[in-house]
Motif scaffolding. Structure first.
Motif: not given
Lengths: 162, 110
Positions: A65-87
Protein backbone atom coordinates in the motif's frame (compact mmCIF):
# COMPACT_ATOMS: atom_id res chain seq x y z
CA UNK A 1 0.26 3.20 40.56
CA UNK A 2 2.14 0.56 38.61
CA UNK A 3 -0.07 1.30 35.59
CA UNK A 4 1.97 4.42 35.13
CA UNK A 5 5.17 2.44 34.77
CA UNK A 6 3.93 0.17 31.98
CA UNK A 7 4.12 0.50 28.22
CA UNK A 8 0.50 0.67 27.06
CA UNK A 9 1.49 0.37 23.40
CA UNK A 10 4.56 -1.83 23.10
CA UNK A 11 4.89 -1.42 19.33
CA UNK A 12 4.70 2.35 19.50
CA UNK A 13 7.27 2.34 22.30
CA UNK A 14 9.59 0.11 20.28
CA UNK A 15 9.28 2.33 17.20
CA UNK A 16 9.92 5.46 19.27
CA UNK A 17 12.97 3.87 20.90
CA UNK A 18 14.45 2.74 17.57
CA UNK A 19 13.72 6.11 15.94
CA UNK A 20 15.56 7.87 18.76
CA UNK A 21 18.59 5.59 18.37
CA UNK A 22 18.70 6.28 14.62
CA UNK A 23 18.34 10.04 15.10
CA UNK A 24 21.08 10.27 17.74
CA UNK A 25 24.65 9.74 16.60
CA UNK A 26 25.41 6.15 17.43
CA UNK A 27 24.49 4.06 20.44
CA UNK A 28 25.54 5.36 23.82
CA UNK A 29 24.38 5.09 27.40
CA UNK A 30 22.78 8.51 27.20
CA UNK A 31 20.84 7.84 24.01
CA UNK A 32 19.54 4.53 25.37
CA UNK A 33 18.43 6.13 28.63
CA UNK A 34 16.71 9.02 26.89
CA UNK A 35 15.23 6.65 24.28
CA UNK A 36 13.72 4.49 27.02
CA UNK A 37 12.36 7.55 28.78
CA UNK A 38 10.72 8.88 25.58
CA UNK A 39 9.39 5.41 24.72
CA UNK A 40 7.67 5.42 28.11
CA UNK A 41 6.59 9.09 28.23
CA UNK A 42 5.09 9.65 24.77
CA UNK A 43 2.65 6.70 24.79
CA UNK A 44 1.59 7.67 28.34
CA UNK A 45 0.82 11.24 27.30
CA UNK A 46 -0.91 10.36 24.02
CA UNK A 47 -2.76 7.31 25.38
CA UNK A 48 -6.13 9.04 25.46
CA UNK A 49 -5.94 10.19 21.85
CA UNK A 50 -5.43 6.79 20.27
CA UNK A 51 -8.47 5.09 18.82
CA UNK A 52 -9.16 1.57 19.95
CA UNK A 53 -7.10 -0.99 18.17
CA UNK A 54 -8.91 -2.84 15.42
CA UNK A 55 -9.51 -6.50 16.08
CA UNK A 56 -7.36 -7.73 13.24
CA UNK A 57 -5.02 -5.87 10.94
CA UNK A 58 -3.21 -7.53 8.08
CA UNK A 59 0.00 -5.59 8.50
CA UNK A 60 1.82 -7.50 5.77
CA UNK A 61 -0.31 -5.72 3.18
CA UNK A 62 0.98 -2.35 4.38
CA UNK A 63 4.29 -2.19 2.39
CA UNK A 64 2.47 -2.74 -0.92
CA UNK A 65 0.00 0.00 0.00
CA UNK A 66 2.78 2.44 0.96
CA UNK A 67 4.63 1.71 -2.30
CA UNK A 68 1.49 2.38 -4.31
CA UNK A 69 0.92 5.67 -2.46
CA UNK A 70 4.54 6.76 -3.02
CA UNK A 71 4.24 5.98 -6.73
CA UNK A 72 1.00 7.94 -6.93
CA UNK A 73 2.57 10.91 -5.14
CA UNK A 74 5.34 11.10 -7.75
CA UNK A 75 3.12 10.52 -10.78
CA UNK A 76 0.35 12.88 -9.73
CA UNK A 77 2.77 15.60 -8.60
CA UNK A 78 3.62 16.04 -12.25
CA UNK A 79 -0.01 16.59 -13.14
CA UNK A 80 -0.41 19.21 -10.40
CA UNK A 81 2.83 20.90 -11.47
CA UNK A 82 1.55 20.94 -15.05
CA UNK A 83 -1.77 22.38 -13.92
CA UNK A 84 -0.02 25.15 -11.98
CA UNK A 85 2.10 26.12 -14.96
CA UNK A 86 -0.56 25.83 -17.65
CA UNK A 87 -2.60 28.95 -18.42
CA UNK A 88 -5.94 27.12 -18.11
CA UNK A 89 -7.64 27.86 -14.75
CA UNK A 90 -8.26 24.79 -12.57
CA UNK A 91 -11.76 23.44 -12.01
CA UNK A 92 -11.93 22.97 -8.24
CA UNK A 93 -14.75 21.05 -6.60
CA UNK A 94 -15.91 19.88 -3.19
CA UNK A 95 -16.73 16.20 -3.30
CA UNK A 96 -18.61 14.28 -0.62
CA UNK A 97 -17.04 10.88 -0.38
CA UNK A 98 -19.18 8.12 1.15
CA UNK A 99 -16.97 6.14 3.53
CA UNK A 100 -17.26 2.40 3.72
CA UNK A 101 -14.45 2.06 6.25
CA UNK A 102 -15.59 2.11 9.85
CA UNK A 103 -12.52 2.07 12.03
CA UNK A 104 -11.22 5.56 12.99
CA UNK A 105 -7.59 4.60 12.37
CA UNK A 106 -8.44 3.31 8.89
CA UNK A 107 -10.37 6.51 8.13
CA UNK A 108 -7.47 8.69 9.22
CA UNK A 109 -5.05 6.68 7.07
CA UNK A 110 -7.39 7.10 4.10
CA UNK A 111 -7.77 10.84 4.78
CA UNK A 112 -4.00 11.29 4.99
CA UNK A 113 -3.52 9.33 1.78
CA UNK A 114 -6.06 11.52 0.02
CA UNK A 115 -4.27 14.65 1.22
CA UNK A 116 -0.87 13.35 0.15
CA UNK A 117 -1.86 12.27 -3.33
CA UNK A 118 -1.91 15.36 -5.49
CA UNK A 119 -5.15 16.81 -6.72
CA UNK A 120 -7.17 16.10 -3.59
CA UNK A 121 -7.14 17.34 0.00
CA UNK A 122 -9.44 15.86 2.61
CA UNK A 123 -11.07 18.76 4.40
CA UNK A 124 -13.35 17.23 6.99
CA UNK A 125 -15.03 14.09 8.29
CA UNK A 126 -18.72 14.25 9.15
CA UNK A 127 -19.57 13.74 12.83
CA UNK A 128 -20.99 10.28 12.23
CA UNK A 129 -17.83 9.12 10.40
CA UNK A 130 -19.83 8.31 7.27
CA UNK A 131 -18.77 11.02 4.84
CA UNK A 132 -15.47 12.61 3.97
CA UNK A 133 -15.40 16.08 2.46
CA UNK A 134 -12.72 16.28 -0.20
CA UNK A 135 -11.49 19.32 -2.08
CA UNK A 136 -10.34 18.37 -5.55
CA UNK A 137 -8.13 20.77 -7.45
CA UNK A 138 -9.19 19.76 -10.92
CA UNK A 139 -12.27 17.58 -11.20
CA UNK A 140 -14.73 17.41 -14.03
CA UNK A 141 -16.78 14.58 -12.59
CA UNK A 142 -17.43 13.87 -8.89
CA UNK A 143 -18.12 10.21 -9.49
CA UNK A 144 -14.76 9.81 -11.23
CA UNK A 145 -12.93 11.11 -8.14
CA UNK A 146 -14.96 8.87 -5.82
CA UNK A 147 -14.37 5.77 -7.95
CA UNK A 148 -10.64 6.43 -8.24
CA UNK A 149 -10.24 6.81 -4.48
CA UNK A 150 -12.39 3.78 -3.77
CA UNK A 151 -10.54 1.46 -6.13
CA UNK A 152 -7.03 2.65 -5.42
CA UNK A 153 -7.05 3.27 -1.66
CA UNK A 154 -10.20 2.35 0.19
CA UNK A 155 -10.48 -1.19 -1.13
CA UNK A 156 -6.96 -2.21 -0.04
CA UNK A 157 -7.53 -0.52 3.33
CA UNK A 158 -10.79 -2.41 3.79
CA UNK A 159 -9.00 -5.65 3.13
CA UNK A 160 -6.38 -4.67 5.70
CA UNK A 161 -8.78 -3.70 8.45
CA UNK A 162 -11.36 -6.46 8.18
CA UNK B 1 33.12 10.68 -4.87
CA UNK B 2 32.38 9.04 -8.18
CA UNK B 3 31.20 11.02 -11.19
CA UNK B 4 28.00 9.01 -11.30
CA UNK B 5 27.12 10.01 -7.75
CA UNK B 6 27.84 13.65 -8.56
CA UNK B 7 25.50 13.56 -11.55
CA UNK B 8 22.81 11.83 -9.54
CA UNK B 9 23.08 14.39 -6.73
CA UNK B 10 22.97 17.35 -9.12
CA UNK B 11 20.00 15.94 -11.02
CA UNK B 12 18.05 15.28 -7.82
CA UNK B 13 18.85 18.74 -6.44
CA UNK B 14 17.71 20.44 -9.66
CA UNK B 15 14.58 18.31 -9.83
CA UNK B 16 13.73 18.98 -6.18
CA UNK B 17 14.41 22.69 -6.53
CA UNK B 18 12.22 22.90 -9.63
CA UNK B 19 9.34 21.18 -7.87
CA UNK B 20 9.61 23.36 -4.79
CA UNK B 21 9.62 26.42 -7.04
CA UNK B 22 6.52 25.19 -8.86
CA UNK B 23 4.81 24.68 -5.51
CA UNK B 24 5.62 28.27 -4.59
CA UNK B 25 4.37 29.54 -7.96
CA UNK B 26 1.18 27.58 -7.35
CA UNK B 27 0.74 29.38 -4.04
CA UNK B 28 0.82 32.68 -5.89
CA UNK B 29 -1.11 31.72 -9.04
CA UNK B 30 -4.01 29.57 -7.90
CA UNK B 31 -7.27 31.45 -7.44
CA UNK B 32 -8.51 30.78 -3.87
CA UNK B 33 -7.51 29.47 -0.47
CA UNK B 34 -8.59 25.87 -0.99
CA UNK B 35 -6.77 25.47 -4.30
CA UNK B 36 -3.67 27.04 -2.77
CA UNK B 37 -3.63 24.25 -0.21
CA UNK B 38 -2.70 21.86 -3.00
CA UNK B 39 0.56 23.53 -3.97
CA UNK B 40 2.50 23.19 -0.72
CA UNK B 41 1.19 19.75 0.25
CA UNK B 42 1.92 18.15 -3.10
CA UNK B 43 4.64 19.55 -5.27
CA UNK B 44 6.81 20.22 -2.24
CA UNK B 45 6.46 16.64 -1.02
CA UNK B 46 8.23 15.45 -4.14
CA UNK B 47 10.62 18.42 -4.03
CA UNK B 48 11.76 17.89 -0.46
CA UNK B 49 11.80 14.13 -1.04
CA UNK B 50 14.29 14.35 -3.86
CA UNK B 51 16.47 16.92 -2.05
CA UNK B 52 16.62 14.52 0.92
CA UNK B 53 17.46 11.67 -1.43
CA UNK B 54 20.36 13.66 -2.86
CA UNK B 55 21.57 14.29 0.69
CA UNK B 56 21.44 10.54 1.40
CA UNK B 57 23.50 9.84 -1.74
CA UNK B 58 26.01 12.58 -0.87
CA UNK B 59 26.72 11.36 2.65
CA UNK B 60 26.85 7.75 1.53
CA UNK B 61 29.21 8.61 -1.32
CA UNK B 62 31.73 10.47 0.84
CA UNK B 63 31.56 7.49 3.17
CA UNK B 64 30.67 9.29 6.35
CA UNK B 65 27.49 7.43 7.24
CA UNK B 66 24.39 6.13 5.59
CA UNK B 67 21.81 8.87 5.89
CA UNK B 68 18.99 7.15 7.73
CA UNK B 69 18.10 10.38 9.49
CA UNK B 70 17.29 12.06 6.15
CA UNK B 71 14.89 9.26 5.32
CA UNK B 72 13.30 9.73 8.72
CA UNK B 73 12.89 13.46 8.05
CA UNK B 74 11.09 12.62 4.80
CA UNK B 75 8.86 10.12 6.59
CA UNK B 76 7.97 12.68 9.27
CA UNK B 77 7.23 15.23 6.55
CA UNK B 78 4.95 12.76 4.76
CA UNK B 79 3.14 12.05 8.02
CA UNK B 80 2.64 15.67 9.09
CA UNK B 81 1.85 17.38 5.75
CA UNK B 82 -1.69 15.92 5.48
CA UNK B 83 -2.45 16.86 9.08
CA UNK B 84 -1.50 20.49 8.58
CA UNK B 85 -3.43 20.65 5.28
CA UNK B 86 -6.45 19.19 7.02
CA UNK B 87 -6.19 21.68 9.90
CA UNK B 88 -5.91 24.61 7.47
CA UNK B 89 -8.92 23.39 5.49
CA UNK B 90 -10.99 22.94 8.65
CA UNK B 91 -10.05 26.39 9.90
CA UNK B 92 -10.96 27.90 6.52
CA UNK B 93 -14.33 26.15 6.57
CA UNK B 94 -14.95 27.28 10.12
CA UNK B 95 -14.51 30.98 9.35
CA UNK B 96 -16.20 30.62 5.96
CA UNK B 97 -13.46 31.52 3.51
CA UNK B 98 -14.87 32.37 0.09
CA UNK B 99 -14.24 29.97 -2.77
CA UNK B 100 -13.89 30.91 -6.41
CA UNK B 101 -17.11 31.14 -8.39
CA UNK B 102 -16.35 28.14 -10.58
CA UNK B 103 -15.96 25.79 -7.60
CA UNK B 104 -18.47 22.98 -7.78
CA UNK B 105 -20.13 21.96 -4.54
CA UNK B 106 -19.90 23.66 -1.17
CA UNK B 107 -18.17 23.01 2.12
CA UNK B 108 -20.71 21.81 4.61
CA UNK B 109 -21.79 23.26 7.92
CA UNK B 110 -21.86 21.14 11.02
Amino acid sequence: MFDRLSFPQPWLSLILFLTWQILSDGLSGGSIALGLFLAWLIPQITHGFWPERPAFVKTWRMPAYILRVLMDIVVASFSVAWLILSPRPPRPAFVCYPLKLEHPLAISILASTISLTPGTVSADVSDDNKTLLIHALDATDDQEVIDAIYNRYEKPLMEMFQ
Amino acid sequence: MSTLAEYAISALLLFGGAFTLIGAIGLARLPDFYTRLHGPTKATTVGVGSIMLSSVIYFSAIGEKIGISEILITVFLLMTAPVSANMLAKAAMHIGVQTTKDTKGKPWEQ
